[in-house]
Design an enzyme around this catalytic site. Structure first.
Site, mmCIF file in Angstrom:
data_model
loop_
_atom_site.group_PDB
_atom_site.id
_atom_site.type_symbol
_atom_site.label_atom_id
_atom_site.label_comp_id
_atom_site.label_asym_id
_atom_site.label_seq_id
_atom_site.Cartn_x
_atom_site.Cartn_y
_atom_site.Cartn_z
ATOM 1 N N ASN A 165 6.326 53.449 76.547
ATOM 2 C CA ASN A 165 6.677 52.709 77.765
ATOM 3 C C ASN A 165 6.729 53.668 78.943
ATOM 4 O OD1 ASN A 165 9.385 53.469 76.239
ATOM 5 N ND2 ASN A 165 9.877 53.385 78.429
ATOM 6 N N TYR B 190 23.886 58.373 68.899
ATOM 7 C CA TYR B 190 24.353 57.116 69.482
ATOM 8 C C TYR B 190 24.686 56.065 68.425
ATOM 9 C CZ TYR B 190 19.532 55.269 69.010
ATOM 10 O OH TYR B 190 18.317 54.859 68.531
ATOM 11 N N GLU B 191 24.216 56.271 67.185
ATOM 12 C CA GLU B 191 24.595 55.355 66.098
ATOM 13 C C GLU B 191 26.007 55.632 65.597
ATOM 14 O OE1 GLU B 191 21.267 54.550 63.107
ATOM 15 O OE2 GLU B 191 20.652 56.463 64.008
ATOM 16 N N HIS C 246 13.318 51.851 61.652
ATOM 17 C CA HIS C 246 13.629 53.009 60.824
ATOM 18 C C HIS C 246 14.073 52.534 59.448
ATOM 19 C CE1 HIS C 246 13.845 56.272 63.972
ATOM 20 N NE2 HIS C 246 13.888 55.201 64.732
ATOM 21 N N ALA D 205 9.183 58.117 69.504
ATOM 22 C CA ALA D 205 8.726 57.226 70.570
ATOM 23 C C ALA D 205 9.429 57.660 71.843
ATOM 24 C CB ALA D 205 9.061 55.778 70.231
ATOM 25 N N HIS E 196 13.453 47.721 73.229
ATOM 26 C CA HIS E 196 13.097 48.394 71.985
ATOM 27 C C HIS E 196 11.936 47.679 71.298
ATOM 28 C CE1 HIS E 196 13.751 51.220 68.763
ATOM 29 N NE2 HIS E 196 13.804 50.243 67.871
ATOM 30 N N SER F 217 10.612 55.930 65.729
ATOM 31 C CA SER F 217 10.671 54.466 65.793
ATOM 32 C C SER F 217 9.292 53.849 65.593
ATOM 33 C CB SER F 217 11.226 54.012 67.148
ATOM 34 O OG SER F 217 12.575 54.386 67.282
ATOM 35 N N MET G 284 15.691 59.749 72.880
ATOM 36 C CA MET G 284 17.083 59.826 72.422
ATOM 37 C C MET G 284 17.221 60.528 71.073
ATOM 38 S SD MET G 284 18.081 55.885 73.330
ATOM 39 C CE MET G 284 17.504 55.123 74.863
ATOM 40 N N SER G 285 16.250 61.388 70.741
ATOM 41 C CA SER G 285 16.288 62.035 69.423
ATOM 42 C C SER G 285 15.637 63.404 69.513
ATOM 43 C CB SER G 285 15.532 61.161 68.401
ATOM 44 O OG SER G 285 14.145 61.109 68.731
ATOM 45 N N HIS H 84 20.673 59.173 64.712
ATOM 46 C CA HIS H 84 20.904 59.477 66.121
ATOM 47 C C HIS H 84 22.407 59.564 66.387
ATOM 48 C CE1 HIS H 84 17.204 57.072 65.751
ATOM 49 N NE2 HIS H 84 16.721 57.759 66.767
#
Length: 307
Positions: A245, A89-90, A62, A117, A279, A31, A221-222, A87
């Site tokens: 973060n 989740y997509e 992306h 990230a 995000h 990201s 998440m990746s 991902h």
């Protein structure tokens, strides 16, 4: 069985010079890190939509393009970079998430550099730190979301893929040596364990505590599905996680019971705002550290020229 990569390789052979058609290094841009392609020269861009088997990235920060080019002086090192990943989740299947990695292997890639990230679970990791991953914890893998479920991807591949040495020691050495050559401060890079969660929700405080207690330093998440596919294909893997973060893990919870009791006796109540993660915050930090990440990745690749 037909080769699922042959048509794409044939298509690329009409668009790329021979040297770019045989990349040595693959890069996956996380990201806000698609600017890594700026370190390439003689670049040829190929949209994912022109290639069979590739999905389309829908996450802000992306792109949906492969970038072929050279890194380093002289003849350079031929590289292919994913400007945008997929991902689960997509809504992408794990076969789609990992297809580009397998395609890179069929193009001749030997070393894979994955960037992402990530949120910091370890309180000692400051925002902006680049964490060189040496291990991972992947609850989805352990509970049924594994890209190697089903028939073996090839008769040449092992049925049971070991991951105890998934993260290449020589590539991790190259990362720290490059950081030294670039005169980055000692705290610019750290080492740690990456926790993969499916997303797209950010972690609850309890989940953050759980992952921290399990030994994870950063969470995202990746990455892990791509690592698994890369090791299945015999690639050497380096993962660089940019801390964008801090995971929200307060020391305790505000007592609503005590708050109501205080209301009933008329005592003033302080109601601090609960911190959240967005995000947009991730993309901002990615942009701030884009130059450092670009120089680091380019330096690592250049160091592989004679390896």
């Amino acid at each position: 069985m037909t080769d699922p990569f042959a048509s794409n390789i044939e298509s690329l052979s009409k668009r790329l010079p021979p040297r770019l058609l045989a990349p040595r290094v693959g890069i996956v841009c996380g990201s806000g890190l698609s600017n890594l392609a700026e370190s390439l020269r003689d670049v040829v861009l190929v949209p994912y939509s022109d290639l069979e088997g590739f999905g389309r990235s829908t996450v802000p920060g992306h792109k949906s393009t492969l970038a072929f080019g050279l890194v380093g002086d002289g003849e350079g090192v031929p590289v292919v970079a994913m400007l945008g990943r997929f991902h689960p989740y997509e809504g992408h299947s794990l076969s789609t998430v990992t297809y580009p990695i397998r395609f890179m292997a069929h193009l001749g890639v030997k070393d894979l550099i994955i960037t992402n990230a990530a949120g910091a679970l370890n309180p000692s990791l400051a925002v902006g730190t680049i964490v060189v991953i040496h291990d991972h914890i992947a609850l989805p893998l352990m509970t049924g979301l594994n890209p190697l479920l089903g028939p073996p991807t090839s008769a040449k591949h092992e049925r049971f893929v070991p991951l105890s040495s998934a993260y290449s020691r020589p590539l991790r050495l190259a990362a720290f040596r490059t950081a030294h050559a670039l005169q980055l401060s000692s705290d610019s890079l750290a080492e740690g364990t990456y926790a993969w969660v499916s997303g797209p929700t950010y972690e609850t405080p309890a989940e953050g505590r759980f992952l921290r207690a399990a030994g994870a330093d950063v969470v995202g998440m990746s990455t892990v599905p791509e690592v698994v596919a890369a090791r299945d294909e015999g690639l050497n893997v380096l993962v660089l996680s940019l801390v964008t973060n801090k995971v929200v893990i307060p020391d305790g919870y505000r007592s609503i019971k005590e708050e109501v009791e205080a209301e009933l006796i008329g005592r003033p109540i302080e109601r601090p705002q609960t911190p959240t993660v967005s995000h947009e915050e991730v993309l901002i930090v990615g942009k701030q550290k884009a130059g450092v990440m670009k120089d680091l990745v380019a330096g690592i690749i250049a160091s592989l020229r004679n390896a």
